[in-house]
Enzyme design. Structure first.
Site, mmCIF file in Angstrom:
data_model
loop_
_atom_site.group_PDB
_atom_site.id
_atom_site.type_symbol
_atom_site.label_atom_id
_atom_site.label_comp_id
_atom_site.label_asym_id
_atom_site.label_seq_id
_atom_site.Cartn_x
_atom_site.Cartn_y
_atom_site.Cartn_z
ATOM 1 N N CYS B 86 0.599 -1.447 0.197
ATOM 2 C CA CYS B 86 -0.209 -0.221 -0.093
ATOM 3 C C CYS B 86 1.213 1.146 0.088
ATOM 4 O O CYS B 86 1.562 1.759 -0.484
ATOM 5 C CB CYS B 86 -1.213 -0.468 1.194
ATOM 6 S SG CYS B 86 -2.292 1.235 1.183
ATOM 7 N N HIS B 203 -3.305 -5.078 0.799
ATOM 8 C CA HIS B 203 -3.631 -5.935 2.244
ATOM 9 C C HIS B 203 -3.425 -7.740 2.253
ATOM 10 O O HIS B 203 -4.628 -7.762 3.070
ATOM 11 C CB HIS B 203 -4.232 -5.008 2.923
ATOM 12 C CG HIS B 203 -3.709 -3.517 3.502
ATOM 13 N ND1 HIS B 203 -2.845 -2.974 3.721
ATOM 14 C CD2 HIS B 203 -4.784 -2.869 2.896
ATOM 15 C CE1 HIS B 203 -2.635 -1.720 3.510
ATOM 16 N NE2 HIS B 203 -3.650 -0.943 3.374
ATOM 17 N N GLU B 205 -1.738 -9.064 4.586
ATOM 18 C CA GLU B 205 -2.136 -8.966 5.765
ATOM 19 C C GLU B 205 -3.575 -8.712 7.030
ATOM 20 O O GLU B 205 -3.240 -9.139 7.795
ATOM 21 C CB GLU B 205 -0.534 -7.956 6.952
ATOM 22 C CG GLU B 205 -1.355 -6.168 6.926
ATOM 23 C CD GLU B 205 -0.810 -5.728 5.732
ATOM 24 O OE1 GLU B 205 -1.131 -6.388 4.329
ATOM 25 O OE2 GLU B 205 -1.114 -4.200 5.352
#
Lengths: 80, 229
Positions: B86, B203, B205
């Site tokens: 990002c 993302h 994660e």
């Protein structure tokens, strides 16, 4: 010495902000507005008296930080 | 595997990625402040998401010039893997670690949603746990994720297989319908030439635990661990 730097999007690079501004102006009763391109204006105070030197340093500043030359052009103007 | 996560003023996903790394490695990563140009030896560098330096000037432009990034560039050149997510992707692109640039989303809106990604290749240390052509679901949250590069750069990136992920429909069709930001050729993530640096807007994660929106991102971290141990 004062410097004025204009950073603008290169031709052909989509400028959605410019487009939105153009549409708003059209809606507000300015039908004469066609293409709008938005850019940045940066004013810098320089401790340098030699214009050629100042210009060379500003060129470096633009390439290193002020503009992203993948999508942007820049122009430098020295004042006083 | 010892990972390091960079932290800039305005980063906000460093905790999420640290947690994902700890989940798959069992070890907390080393958190590295942006002024630290001499951080300890590491197997993986992560540049997390957020709004470094308040997105001043251009997203990632200021962070790309910080002391820590000078060191990251040096280590990336030596082959230390870098994962840039990002705002991290924006920083890595501004730093010249990756080709192209991330522009304002085409529709001018901040987009926060789950997106589908098509895995372009499994031949990298980041994607070895996926299959080429596989579709995964992960979230995006950004206003400047509109990937752009000039024709010459794009040709080089495509020819060398540097596209890692493309936005797609849930069935894997890449026709622009799943593209949340106007990215050219639906590009969601790219590698550097040696595929040791990966930048992506989504993302992974935030897709590592079933309780929180799925686990499709977990294999990315597991793949890195496998490749680096």
């Amino acid at each position: 010495m004062k410097a004025r730097v204009h950073v603008t999007l290169k031709n052909g690079v989509l400028d959605p902000q410019g487009k939105a501004i153009g549409h708003s102006l059209n809606r507000l009763g300015f039908p004469e507005v066609g293409d709008v391109r938005q850019g940045k204006y940066i004013e810098l105070e320089l401790a340098e008296t030699d214009k050629a030197k100042a210009k060379a340093r500003l060129d470096e500043m633009c390439r290193k930080l002020l503009a992203n030359t993948v999508i942007e052009n820049y122009s430098i103007e020295l004042v006083g | 595997m010892k990972a390091s996560v960079l932290v800039f003023p305005g980063s906000n996903r460093e905790g999420d990625v640290a947690q994902a790394i700890e989940l798959v490695t069992g070890r907390k990563p080393n958190m590295v402040w942006h002024g630290d140009g001499n951080f300890e030896k590491t197997d993986l560098i992560v540049i997390p998401g957020g709004f470094s330096y308040g997105d001043y000037l251009r997203c990632g432009a200021m962070a790309a010039q910080s002391p820590v990034m000078a060191e990251v560039k040096k280590r990336a050149a030596q082959g230390v893997p870098v994962l840039a997510i990002c705002n991290g992707f924006q920083i890595a692109a501004e730093a010249g670690l990756l080709p192209g640039v991330l522009m304002r989303n085409e529709n001018l809106k901040f987009v926060c949603a789950d997106v589908h990604l098509k895995i372009e290749t499994s031949q990298s240390l980041f994607t070895n746990r996926y299959q080429a052509g596989q579709v995964i679901k992960v979230p995006v949250a950004h206003a400047e994720g509109n990937y752009f590069a000039d024709d010459e750069t794009l040709k080089r990136v495509e020819d060398r297989g540097q596209v890692a992920f493309r936005y797609c429909a849930p069935d894997g069709t890449v026709d622009g319908t799943g593209n949340p930001n106007g990215s050219i050729r639906n590009i969601a993530g790219v590698f550097n030439e040696t595929k040791t640096v990966l930048g992506l807007m989504p993302h992974p994660e935030n897709a590592v635990e079933a309780m929180f929106g799925g686990t499709d991102g977990k294999a990315l971290f597991e793949g890195i661990v496998e490749a680096l141990s």
